[in-house]
Scaffold this motif. Structure first.
Motif, PDB file in Angstrom:
ATOM      1  N   PRO A  36       0.059 -15.239  45.321  1.00 14.10           N
ATOM      2  CA  PRO A  36      -1.942 -15.374  45.976  1.00 14.10           C
ATOM      3  C   PRO A  36      -2.885 -15.720  45.046  1.00 14.10           C
ATOM      4  CG  PRO A  36      -1.151 -13.086  47.090  1.00 14.10           C
ATOM      5  CD  PRO A  36       0.022 -13.570  46.414  1.00 14.10           C
ATOM      6  N   SER A  37      -3.464 -16.151  44.648  1.00 13.96           N
ATOM      7  CA  SER A  37      -4.430 -15.975  43.865  1.00 13.96           C
ATOM      8  C   SER A  37      -5.691 -16.295  43.904  1.00 13.96           C
ATOM      9  CB  SER A  37      -4.031 -17.285  42.317  1.00 13.96           C
ATOM     10  OG  SER A  37      -3.521 -18.087  43.192  1.00 13.96           O
ATOM     11  N   SER A  38      -6.921 -16.474  43.521  1.00  8.62           N
ATOM     12  CA  SER A  38      -7.837 -16.752  44.259  1.00  8.62           C
ATOM     13  C   SER A  38      -8.224 -18.034  44.656  1.00  8.62           C
ATOM     14  CB  SER A  38      -9.626 -15.599  43.349  1.00  8.62           C
ATOM     15  OG  SER A  38     -10.568 -16.175  42.872  1.00  8.62           O
ATOM     16  N   LYS A  39      -8.784 -18.947  45.322  1.00  4.14           N
ATOM     17  CA  LYS A  39      -9.151 -19.444  45.668  1.00  4.14           C
ATOM     18  C   LYS A  39      -7.743 -20.683  45.751  1.00  4.14           C
ATOM     19  CE  LYS A  39     -13.768 -18.660  44.526  1.00  4.14           C
ATOM     20  NZ  LYS A  39     -14.885 -19.477  43.921  1.00  4.14           N
ATOM     21  N   SER A  40      -6.921 -19.708  45.888  1.00  2.00           N
ATOM     22  CA  SER A  40      -5.261 -20.795  45.492  1.00  2.00           C
ATOM     23  C   SER A  40      -5.284 -22.200  43.652  1.00  2.00           C
ATOM     24  CB  SER A  40      -5.330 -21.393  46.732  1.00  2.00           C
ATOM     25  OG  SER A  40      -4.480 -20.965  48.115  1.00  2.00           O
ATOM     26  N   LYS A  41      -6.293 -21.111  43.501  1.00  4.40           N
ATOM     27  CA  LYS A  41      -6.514 -22.031  41.924  1.00  4.40           C
ATOM     28  C   LYS A  41      -5.414 -21.820  41.134  1.00  4.40           C
ATOM     29  CE  LYS A  41     -11.484 -21.277  40.486  1.00  4.40           C
ATOM     30  NZ  LYS A  41     -12.513 -21.147  39.932  1.00  4.40           N
ATOM     31  N   ARG A  42      -4.308 -20.766  41.335  1.00  5.00           N
ATOM     32  CA  ARG A  42      -2.529 -20.567  40.193  1.00  5.00           C
ATOM     33  C   ARG A  42      -3.142 -20.880  39.135  1.00  5.00           C
ATOM     34  NH1 ARG A  42      -0.815 -19.991  44.877  1.00  5.00           N
ATOM     35  NH2 ARG A  42       0.316 -21.664  46.892  1.00  5.00           N
ATOM     36  N   SER A  43      -3.957 -20.648  38.456  1.00  5.78           N
ATOM     37  CA  SER A  43      -4.301 -20.721  37.109  1.00  5.78           C
ATOM     38  C   SER A  43      -3.733 -19.498  36.133  1.00  5.78           C
ATOM     39  CB  SER A  43      -6.080 -20.461  37.550  1.00  5.78           C
ATOM     40  OG  SER A  43      -6.770 -19.231  36.693  1.00  5.78           O
ATOM     41  N   TRP A  44      -2.803 -19.271  36.390  1.00  3.83           N
ATOM     42  CA  TRP A  44      -2.165 -17.751  35.021  1.00  3.83           C
ATOM     43  C   TRP A  44      -1.010 -19.123  34.714  1.00  3.83           C
ATOM     44  CZ3 TRP A  44       0.572 -19.659  38.864  1.00  3.83           C
ATOM     45  CH2 TRP A  44       0.701 -19.234  40.610  1.00  3.83           C
ATOM     46  N   ASN A  85     -11.198 -19.079  35.611  1.00  5.10           N
ATOM     47  CA  ASN A  85     -11.082 -18.411  36.315  1.00  5.10           C
ATOM     48  C   ASN A  85     -11.533 -16.773  36.607  1.00  5.10           C
ATOM     49  OD1 ASN A  85     -10.010 -16.303  38.859  1.00  5.10           O
ATOM     50  ND2 ASN A  85      -8.262 -17.287  39.133  1.00  5.10           N
ATOM     51  N   ASP A  86     -12.852 -16.312  37.705  1.00  2.00           N
ATOM     52  CA  ASP A  86     -13.135 -15.087  36.739  1.00  2.00           C
ATOM     53  C   ASP A  86     -12.082 -13.867  37.382  1.00  2.00           C
ATOM     54  OD1 ASP A  86     -13.963 -15.519  39.711  1.00  2.00           O
ATOM     55  OD2 ASP A  86     -16.281 -14.696  39.474  1.00  2.00           O
ATOM     56  N   CYS A  87     -11.796 -14.215  38.306  1.00  2.00           N
ATOM     57  CA  CYS A  87     -10.156 -13.246  39.042  1.00  2.00           C
ATOM     58  C   CYS A  87      -9.343 -13.054  38.436  1.00  2.00           C
ATOM     59  CB  CYS A  87     -10.045 -13.802  40.172  1.00  2.00           C
ATOM     60  SG  CYS A  87     -11.551 -13.190  41.584  1.00  2.00           S
ATOM     61  N   TRP A  88      -9.141 -13.571  37.169  1.00  2.00           N
ATOM     62  CA  TRP A  88      -7.945 -14.062  36.582  1.00  2.00           C
ATOM     63  C   TRP A  88      -6.939 -12.811  35.841  1.00  2.00           C
ATOM     64  CZ3 TRP A  88      -6.521 -11.572  31.556  1.00  2.00           C
ATOM     65  CH2 TRP A  88      -7.047 -10.848  30.869  1.00  2.00           C
ATOM     66  N   ILE A  89      -8.404 -11.415  35.954  1.00  2.00           N
ATOM     67  CA  ILE A  89      -6.977 -10.330  36.288  1.00  2.00           C
ATOM     68  C   ILE A  89      -5.900  -9.564  37.217  1.00  2.00           C
ATOM     69  CG2 ILE A  89      -7.201  -7.919  36.481  1.00  2.00           C
ATOM     70  CD1 ILE A  89      -9.909  -8.630  33.568  1.00  2.00           C
ATOM     71  N   GLU A  90      -7.578  -9.979  38.776  1.00  3.04           N
ATOM     72  CA  GLU A  90      -6.748 -10.061  39.483  1.00  3.04           C
ATOM     73  C   GLU A  90      -5.281 -10.409  39.912  1.00  3.04           C
ATOM     74  OE1 GLU A  90      -9.898 -10.540  38.885  1.00  3.04           O
ATOM     75  OE2 GLU A  90     -10.876  -8.807  39.779  1.00  3.04           O
ATOM     76  N   ASP A  91      -5.280 -11.925  39.989  1.00  2.00           N
ATOM     77  CA  ASP A  91      -4.089 -13.361  39.988  1.00  2.00           C
ATOM     78  C   ASP A  91      -3.358 -12.401  39.143  1.00  2.00           C
ATOM     79  OD1 ASP A  91      -6.393 -14.497  41.708  1.00  2.00           O
ATOM     80  OD2 ASP A  91      -6.295 -15.825  40.463  1.00  2.00           O
ATOM     81  N   SER A  93      -2.637  -9.703  37.553  1.00  2.00           N
ATOM     82  CA  SER A  93      -1.939  -8.411  38.525  1.00  2.00           C
ATOM     83  C   SER A  93      -0.809  -8.886  39.451  1.00  2.00           C
ATOM     84  CB  SER A  93      -3.358  -7.560  38.283  1.00  2.00           C
ATOM     85  OG  SER A  93      -4.103  -7.298  37.295  1.00  2.00           O
ATOM     86  N   ILE A  94      -0.997  -9.476  40.716  1.00  2.00           N
ATOM     87  CA  ILE A  94      -0.523  -9.793  41.590  1.00  2.00           C
ATOM     88  C   ILE A  94       0.663  -9.888  41.717  1.00  2.00           C
ATOM     89  CG2 ILE A  94      -0.813 -11.004  43.481  1.00  2.00           C
ATOM     90  CD1 ILE A  94      -3.860 -10.546  43.807  1.00  2.00           C
ATOM     91  N   ALA A  95       0.892 -11.141  40.555  1.00  2.00           N
ATOM     92  CA  ALA A  95       1.532 -12.155  40.157  1.00  2.00           C
ATOM     93  C   ALA A  95       2.913 -11.509  38.873  1.00  2.00           C
ATOM     94  CB  ALA A  95       1.270 -13.406  39.191  1.00  2.00           C
ATOM     95  N   ALA A  96       2.103 -10.586  37.869  1.00  2.00           N
ATOM     96  CA  ALA A  96       2.476  -9.425  37.636  1.00  2.00           C
ATOM     97  C   ALA A  96       3.498  -8.584  38.515  1.00  2.00           C
ATOM     98  CB  ALA A  96       2.534  -8.266  36.485  1.00  2.00           C
ATOM     99  N   TYR A  97       3.311  -8.326  39.770  1.00  2.00           N
ATOM    100  CA  TYR A  97       3.595  -6.902  40.309  1.00  2.00           C
ATOM    101  C   TYR A  97       4.628  -7.648  41.139  1.00  2.00           C
ATOM    102  CZ  TYR A  97       4.141  -3.253  43.569  1.00  2.00           C
ATOM    103  OH  TYR A  97       4.512  -2.284  44.214  1.00  2.00           O
TER     104      TYR A  97
END
Length: 173
Positions: A36-44, A85-91, A93-97
C-alpha cells in the motif's frame, strides 16, 4: 499463515554463496509493488543490485551496520521523491517490509540496512554515496537497502513471551 510468518521472520546478516532464483527475485519485487502507498501513488522506486562489486561498495556506504551487504546475493535499494510524495518514507518502509516477509516465506534471509539520515565517519551523507554508486537521480531520496540471500543458519522464531503488550493502550494513552 501470516501469524506464523511474523514469528519466524528474523533479520539475517550471514548468507551462503547460493544464487537466488529469478522467480524468487520477481516475487520479492512483486511484494514491494503490491504494498500500500499513500493515495495509491506508488511513487517508490527500487534499484535491484546483483553485482557483487556494487554490493561491496554499498556495504561501505555508512559508518556501521551495512557490512552484511557484502555477503548478499541481492540488494534492493528503496527510494522516493520527497517533493512528489510527502509520505515517501512511510511508503518505502511498507514496501521494504513486504520484501522482508516475502523473502522469509521463500525461505530466504533478509535484513534492512538504513541509509536515510546515515553517514560515513567523515560526515559524508550515505544517501549521496549510494546515489553515486548506482547513478540514482538527485530527486530520489534513498531510504534503505534490503539485503537478501540464502540463510547461512536458521534463527529461533520470535519469543511471544517477550511481546511488549504494556506498550498497547486502549482508547487513551
Amino acid at each position: 499463515m501470516l501469524k506464523d510468518l511474523l514469528l519466524k521472520r528474523r533479520s539475517h546478516r550471514k548468507f551462503t554463496a547460493d544464487d537466488i532464483s529469478q522467480d524468487a527475485v520477481q516475487l520479492i519485487l512483486r511484494a514491494a509493488l503490491l504494498s500500500p502507498s499513500s493515495k495509491s501513488k506508488r511513487s517508490w522506486q527500487f534499484v535491484v543490485v546483483e553485482d557483487k562489486l556494487d554490493l561491496e561498495k554499498l556495504s561501505d556506504s555508512k559508518a556501521m551496520g551495512g557490512e552484511f551487504l557484502k555477503g548478499c546475493k541481492l540488494g534492493v535499494v528503496v527510494c522516493g521523491d520527497a517533493l512528489e510524495n510527502d509520505c515517501w518514507i512511510e511508503d518505502g518502509s511498507i514496501a521494504a517490509y513486504g520484501m522482508l516477509l516475502q523473502a522469509e516465506e521463500l525461505g530466504l534471509g533478509a535484513c534492512w540496512c538504513q541509509i536515510h539520515k546515515r553517514a560515513l565517519p567523515d560526515g559524508t551523507n550515505a544517501e549521496e554515496v549510494v546515489r553515486g554508486i548506482l547513478d540514482i537521480p538527485e530527486n530520489q531520496n534513498v531510504l534503505c537497502i534490503v539485503g537478501i540471500g540464502h540463510k547461512e543458519t536458521e534463527r529461533k522464531p520470535q519469543n511471544e513471551d517477550k511481546l511488549k503488550w504494556e506498550n498497547v493502550h486502549l482508547n487513551k494513552y
